[in-house]
Design a protein around this motif. Structure first.
Motif, PDB file in Angstrom:
ATOM      1  N   UNK A  99       0.869  -1.264  -0.086  1.00 18.61           N
ATOM      2  CA  UNK A  99      -0.004  -0.033  -0.081  1.00 18.61           C
ATOM      3  C   UNK A  99       0.983   1.304  -0.290  1.00 18.61           C
ATOM      4  N   UNK A 100       2.111   1.042   0.536  1.00 18.93           N
ATOM      5  CA  UNK A 100       3.269   2.334   0.372  1.00 18.93           C
ATOM      6  C   UNK A 100       3.256   3.012  -0.995  1.00 18.93           C
ATOM      7  N   UNK A 101       3.108   2.074  -2.036  1.00 18.16           N
ATOM      8  CA  UNK A 101       3.197   2.426  -3.215  1.00 18.16           C
ATOM      9  C   UNK A 101       1.934   3.319  -3.901  1.00 18.16           C
ATOM     10  N   UNK A 102       1.028   3.047  -3.231  1.00 18.84           N
ATOM     11  CA  UNK A 102      -0.433   3.630  -3.647  1.00 18.84           C
ATOM     12  C   UNK A 102      -0.287   4.964  -2.942  1.00 18.84           C
TER      13      UNK A 102
ATOM     14  N   UNK B  56       0.949  11.335  -2.668  1.00 21.63           N
ATOM     15  CA  UNK B  56       2.106  12.147  -2.372  1.00 21.63           C
ATOM     16  C   UNK B  56       2.689  12.740  -3.405  1.00 21.63           C
ATOM     17  N   UNK B  57       3.338  12.090  -4.116  1.00 19.94           N
ATOM     18  CA  UNK B  57       4.099  12.640  -5.326  1.00 19.94           C
ATOM     19  C   UNK B  57       3.232  13.503  -6.115  1.00 19.94           C
ATOM     20  N   UNK B  58       1.912  13.341  -6.273  1.00 23.64           N
ATOM     21  CA  UNK B  58       1.051  14.239  -7.042  1.00 23.64           C
ATOM     22  C   UNK B  58       0.857  15.352  -6.563  1.00 23.64           C
TER      23      UNK B  58
ATOM     24  N   UNK C 121      -0.226  11.197 -14.099  1.00 23.38           N
ATOM     25  CA  UNK C 121       0.618  10.378 -13.170  1.00 23.38           C
ATOM     26  C   UNK C 121       0.861   9.006 -13.352  1.00 23.38           C
ATOM     27  N   UNK C 122       1.934   8.461 -13.529  1.00 21.88           N
ATOM     28  CA  UNK C 122       2.227   7.062 -14.219  1.00 21.88           C
ATOM     29  C   UNK C 122       3.516   6.462 -14.076  1.00 21.88           C
TER      30      UNK C 122
ATOM     31  N   UNK D 146       6.092   7.818 -11.034  1.00 19.57           N
ATOM     32  CA  UNK D 146       6.413   7.003  -9.632  1.00 19.57           C
ATOM     33  C   UNK D 146       6.339   5.523  -9.999  1.00 19.57           C
ATOM     34  N   UNK D 147       7.607   5.155  -9.299  1.00 20.16           N
ATOM     35  CA  UNK D 147       8.056   3.773  -9.616  1.00 20.16           C
ATOM     36  C   UNK D 147       8.320   3.285  -8.292  1.00 20.16           C
TER      37      UNK D 147
END
Length: 328
Positions: free
Chosen positions: A55-58, A63-65, A291-292, A302-303
Motif C-alpha cells: 500500500x506504500x506504493x499507492x 504524495x508525489x502528485x 501520473x504514471x 512514480x516507480x
C-alpha cells in the motif's frame, strides 16, 4: 435504463449561479486572495492489491502528485473468499492524516480539507478549504462493461457484442452508463444554487468526445469519430475537462490513462483516456498532469507504479475575491 438529462436543463442553472460563486464561497475576513487546490482522479486497481505492490506504493502516488483532494475508485482490496474486502481508502486517508467519505460501491473521496457534508446519495462531498471557501467534489466509477472501444475494434471482452458504427457505440455507452451519469448530475443540479465551485473526478470507463475526433481517426489513433455521451453530458452540464483545457490537441497530448500494463501496440487492447478531472468554470485550470510509470507516458513518474490506470491531477486556482466596499 434511465435516460440522460437534457443538458439544456442544467446549463442555465449552473451558469446563473457560478458568476457569484467566489463571493458566496468565501469568508470575507480570510479568502480575499487566490487559492490553489490540486484535484486528482485515481483508480487503485482493487485497492492497490492487484498490482502486487504494498500500500506504500499507492500512498506514494498520491504524495508525489501533491494532490489535496482525490476521487478514488476500486477502493476495496482483495480478500480470501468469504471475507469482506478491506477498505484501502480508509487506510490511505489514515496514513495521510486526511478526511474520508465512503461513497459506497468501492468509491470514495479523500481530502486534506475537512469534509463537512455529503450529497444525499453520496455522489459528492462538500469540503471546507483553509481560506474558508467551500467546494463540492463529486466522484464516479462508471460501468466497466460493455466497453465500446473494444466492441468497435472487435476485441472480445465481457461478452460485449461487436459494433460497427459511431451511433451504435453511443447508444451502447448510454445504455451502459447513462443512468449513473443522470443520477450524479441530478445531485449536481440540486446543489448548484449554492454557487460553489464543483469538480467531478472519475474512471468513466468511456473515452472523451474530445479525443475520438476526425483528426484522431485520420491519424489512426482511434478507428472513427465518436461523440461519447458521458463526457459530453457532464460538459454540457457546465463542466470543463481540465486536461483538455490545458492540452487541447489530443494528437499532441493524448493523456492516455488506460493502461500502463499493456504495450501501446497490443492487438488485444486499445489505449485511451478514460480517467478525468472536470471543473466548473468559476475556477481557473492552471495545470493538468498525468501520473504514471514512465517519463514517456506520464508527467509525474512514480516507480513502482501500483495501478492499471494512470491517474490525472489538475491544479485549480480560485479567483481573487474583490473586497467589499461600504454600503454593499
Amino acid at each position: 435504463m434511465t435516460q440522460l438529462p437534457r443538458p439544456k436543463m442544467l446549463r442555465p442553472l449552473l451558469s446563473a449561479v457560478l458568476l457569484g460563486a467566489a463571493c458566496l464561497a468565501a469568508s470575507p475576513a480570510r479568502a480575499d486572495g487566490p487559492e490553489s487546490v490540486r484535484v486528482m482522479s485515481f483508480n487503485l486497481w482493487h485497492g492497490g492489491d492487484a498490482g502486487k505492490q504494498p500500500l506504500d506504493a499507492t500512498v506514494e502516488v498520491i504524495r508525489r502528485s501533491r494532490a489535496d483532494v482525490v476521487g478514488l475508485q476500486e477502493t476495496g482490496g482483495t480478500a480470501p473468499k468469504g471475507e469482506e474486502r478491506p477498505d484501502r481508502a480508509a487506510e490511505i486517508a489514515e496514513r495521510l492524516g486526511w478526511h474520508y467519505l465512503d461513497q459506497g460501491g468501492r468509491t470514495g473521496v479523500i481530502s486534506r480539507f475537512p469534509i463537512v457534508a455529503a450529497t444525499p446519495r453520496k455522489w459528492g462531498a462538500k469540503l471546507a478549504l483553509p481560506s474558508g471557501r467551500l467546494m463540492y467534489a463529486f466522484n464516479v466509477h462508471l460501468a466497466h462493461a460493455p466497453y465500446q472501444p473494444y466492441q468497435l475494434l472487435r476485441i472480445p471482452y465481457a461478452d460485449g457484442a461487436f459494433l460497427g458504427t459511431a451511433d451504435e457505440a453511443v447508444r451502447a455507452a448510454r445504455e451502459a452508463r447513462g443512468g449513473q451519469v443522470a443520477e450524479m448530475l441530478a445531485e449536481v443540479a440540486a446543489v448548484a444554487a449554492e454557487g460553489l465551485p464543483m469538480v467531478v473526478t472519475g474512471d468513466f470507463n468511456e473515452p472523451s468526445h474530445r479525443d475520438w475526433t476526425d483528426a484522431a481517426a485520420s491519424a489512426g489513433i482511434h478507428p472513427l469519430r465518436v461523440e461519447w455521451p458521458s463526457t459530453l453530458a457532464v460538459e454540457a452540464a457546465g463542466f470543463v475537462d481540465a486536461y483538455r483545457e490545458v492540452h487541447p490537441d489530443p494528437l499532441a497530448s493524448p493523456g492516455v490513462t488506460w493502461t500502463p500494463i499493456t504495450r501501446p501496440d497490443d492487438p488485444k487492447d486499445h489505449h485511451d483516456r478514460i480517467d478525468f478531472v472536470l471543473a466548473t468554470p468559476n475556477v481557473q485550470v492552471k495545470s493538468a498532469e498525468i501520473v504514471g510509470e514512465s517519463r514517456e507516458a506520464a508527467d509525474i513518474v512514480v516507480t513502482p507504479y501500483p495501478s492499471d490506470h494512470r491517474a490525472v491531477v489538475a491544479e485549480l486556482l480560485f479567483p481573487e475575491v474583490a473586497p467589499s466596499t461600504p454600503g454593499e
